[in-house]
Write an enzyme that holds these catalytic residues in place. Sequence first.
Site, PDB file in Angstrom:
ATOM      1  N   LYS A 256       0.861  -1.175   0.000  1.00 40.97           N
ATOM      2  CA  LYS A 256       0.000   0.000   0.000  1.00 40.97           C
ATOM      3  C   LYS A 256       0.904   1.235   0.000  1.00 40.97           C
ATOM      4  CE  LYS A 256      -3.858   2.035   2.687  1.00 40.97           C
ATOM      5  NZ  LYS A 256      -4.736   1.870   3.867  1.00 40.97           N
TER       6      LYS A 256
ATOM      7  N   SER B 167      -9.739   2.117   3.118  1.00 42.89           N
ATOM      8  CA  SER B 167      -8.836   2.864   2.266  1.00 42.89           C
ATOM      9  C   SER B 167      -7.853   1.996   1.475  1.00 42.89           C
ATOM     10  CB  SER B 167      -8.034   3.838   3.119  1.00 42.89           C
ATOM     11  OG  SER B 167      -7.171   3.144   4.001  1.00 42.89           O
TER      12      SER B 167
ATOM     13  N   SER C 212     -10.012  -0.305   7.215  1.00 40.19           N
ATOM     14  CA  SER C 212      -9.401  -0.096   5.903  1.00 40.19           C
ATOM     15  C   SER C 212      -8.751  -1.324   5.271  1.00 40.19           C
ATOM     16  CB  SER C 212      -8.370   1.032   5.975  1.00 40.19           C
ATOM     17  OG  SER C 212      -9.027   2.274   5.970  1.00 40.19           O
TER      18      SER C 212
END
Lengths: 107, 481, 477
Positions: B74, B149, B173
């Site tokens: 990420k 997210s 997330s």
Amino acid sequence: MVACHGSTLHRIPLLNAEDIEKVAHLARLGLTREEGQAYAQDLSRILGLVSQMNAVPTDGVEPMTHPDEAGLRFREDVVSGEIDRDRLLAVAPKTRDGLYLVPKVIE
Amino acid sequence: MTLTITKIAEDLAAGRCSSREVVDDLLARIKAHRALNAFISVDEEAARRDASAADRARGAGGGGILAGVPIAHKDIFCTSGVKTTCGSRMLADFVPPYDATVVQKMKAAGCVMVGKTNMDEFAMGSSNETSFFGPVRNPWDRDRVPGGSSGGSAAAVAARLVPAATGTDTGGSIRQPAALCGITGLKPSYGRVSRYGLIAFASSLDQAGPMAQTAADCAHLLSAMAGFDERDATSLDVPVPDYAAALGTDLKGLRIGVVKEHFAQGVEPAILDVLREALREYERQGAVLVDVSLPNSSHAVPCYYVLAPAEASSNLARYDGVRYGFRAAEYRDLEDMYKKTRSEGFGPEVKRRIMIGTYALSAGYYDAYYLKALKLRRLIADDFARAFERCDVLAGPASPSTAFALGAKNTDPVSMYLNDIFTIPVNLAGLPAISMPAGFVGGLPVGMQLIGRYLDEARLLNAAHRFQEATDWHARVPAGI
Amino acid sequence: MEWETVIGLEVHAQLKTKSKIFSGAPTAYGAAPNTQANVVDAALPGVLPVLNGEAARMAARFGLAVGATVHKRSVFARKNYFYPDLPKGYQISQYEQPIVERGRLEITTASGEKVIGITRAHLEEDAGKSLHEDMGGFTGIDLNRAGTPLLEIVSEPDMRSAAEAVAYLKTLHTLVRYLDICDGNMQEGSFRCDANVSVRPLGETRLGTRAELKNINSFRFVERAIEYEVRRQIALLSSGGQVRQETRLYDSARDETRSMRSKEEANDYRYFPDPDLPTLVLTDAFLAEVKETMPELPDAKRRRFCAQYGLSAYDAGVLTASRELARYYEEAVEAAAVEPKLVANWVTGELAARLNEEGLDIASAKVTAQALAGLVRRVADGTVSGKTAKDVFEAMWAGEGSADAIIASRGLRQISDDSAIEEVVRQVIEANPKQLAQYRAGEEKVFTFFVGQTMKASRGKANPAKVNEILKRLLAP
């Protein structure tokens, strides 16, 4: 979706332009008038959601700042890790003679 | 198409393919599925070089199961010499001079990084629509969101662009996008995985974790990621179990708490049906269902939307245009530079949360908002402690809905925030939880969340693994992939 | 109207750790800009603070030394504000729950002894430095100092004059150096002081509006800044004006304080517990260790010097002004094995004067404690007179060797042998018949003439006491 507890209606705080301006200044965010108005609405709605907390009695409850309640661990007092000024300053927007540069600060 | 770590490791070990071949194949797939917008950056050259190096290392013997396995990070994890944007214009060109601990550890385990995945700006969002680099599309339906997210990581794994990716979870997330994309994602206990080099959103809630097709893969990944880090004062100095070795324990007598409040109105009824069927599978394996209640969990969203923005408003103060990142092009003086830099560098949702957090901490409001939220946090955590006196894991939906349409919830922040109603309480309490595919509604994946006791990741992974041995929801592939 | 001055002081003492309070970067002073700052100090995205245990140990040592409560649990909080030399946009400090609370410090001024309350002392990190000069319209930021550990020591508003404020500062300054937690270097900013000053009509119990004086970096300037500010406030109030609560800067060149121009916006620091740092917990074992390793404190040492060495309170005070000076004295006493008072005279007399003249501290004294002891021993056993010894000391300071070597090479050994002195005295008397007659006629002041002549004839080496005695005997009619 969030359940409303009890029959008490909680006053939803409404933010005016002045509040928004004060908060935006504290956070150093420059907002246009339109943005300010939009944020005033959004923030009032969010505070409405947040105000549901008031329905829960919390007298005598110990605040929980952290999931891990063990104490702080100490680091030994030794110089460690690398220092590389060139790499540090390489990512800075403006530098000179090993210093970060910003517009002149007036004392 | 099966693209699991376990399978790749077997093929590599048997000499059926090389790491370089796997990486070449994935780089081609990433290119072919560029429209998903799952990646912010892909460094093909570095990935090929590292894969070849992994092949040579394997030739020389040694290396664990992750040696030569491609993964994505990420774009919230700092990677030395590789652009790390956190989904923001503020850091659009930021190249960190250091690696996050998670990145270091994955490197040390032999993983080959193929790229950095898209995400909501500073991890603030539940749809991946707040990214400065554009929304990610859900591989199951490209007009729908992947969740957020960690939306890029979830979409990349679901579209079989990588076998696994790292994610972070502050209020759901990892678990919510895992649910919406039909993959498995684990949020470890707070303190289990180092936060050093993970760009902070809300420090007392943030936790990094693995996202992959299967719980078994997550077990391998967690074993590599977890562990004490002297650079993170909130990192736990406790031994890390071999999670993969703990898989395969039977579930006879496992007490699964069915959370009353999570099987209630507000959740799509079809989702609840899917979950009830999943619970029946557990019963078939010998688990026992126990009704439990988390009475304060309905206050978790209000509580979270004070605490997380408050911490964020402070964590994001460092983006001032002085030492790194974006600086506005024109300004009159220092104050003007601050304000222009920050209002141009941050997107609307980030600014909204900074505003809320600043307000909640400001003079005259601290007690009513911040302190009140800390007390509620205690009550919410206490609920879990009571529930775990009667059961071993808790079960419920990971998300109240399946993937929703792009743009559907953009206009109303509050309705967006309510997506995380089942995941947020877990972060507030610091507990581990896993989301795994449990079925489909209308062709879209449904995620089941299992919540565990503090540091009890092994039990969660085993429970998810046993379920995945008996079902094939996790192995379904979106059309066109 | 009579006015009363009320002063409270906030001191920032830089703790003498090797590395910073939350990072492993070094704390050396005076290095090239940004060469003592790492990614943590520069607040790069993703970095985290880890507490240097030594800083907590030093804070606890201070707390115990001032008889304060050292809390077993204290909390680091974030103080949020924007400033270019504050990299994170917040300072990690302690707010509601500091590590040390409720201590006391005894001070001595011309008007006697007084106890000043210490409200609290808390740990925090220092900011970087902003350089405004020669930057062509910019401000340059150097983060070398960012993250240096500070102990902020806040007093009660217990002081009533600039003299008391200075006495408090000096006592505190001595204490932190005794505790070896701060080098006390005011020029380098290791020991900084802000003063809260207000005045009120004598007899009034409520506090007047105060001004906060910043940037006062010497004891002398503290005194002057407070005195100026008191005059300013009294003049203001006497003419019907009002004191504004504000921060004022002391300008030592003009000897005045002036309002800081930056606009007086109400600061809202939005303190909250730092989520990156769990509660600071001090265990019983930790506190016991701090207690055990506590050095002897100035007060105790002063009392011991009076009792053990028979010194006056004044001498004991001078000799215990610093740990180094006290150590020097005790080493000299031990080596000399003579009357300790005699050693004290030399340390507070010749040695102190010489150090003062050359602007040196005791660590750079050119005569060691052992060497000084060698000289004092020769004074005590009558080998040289006190006057000659001063010349020997000068020679020692100039690097000419030990006291014995100098006495021998310059032939300064004192003549104490009665017959030798008698021989000289007889010669002097024979050579001066006129003065002898005067003396015998009753002009007693001629006696000093004979002493002088005798000393001259012996080239200063004759024992003066013996010269007196023998002269008296031989001059008698």
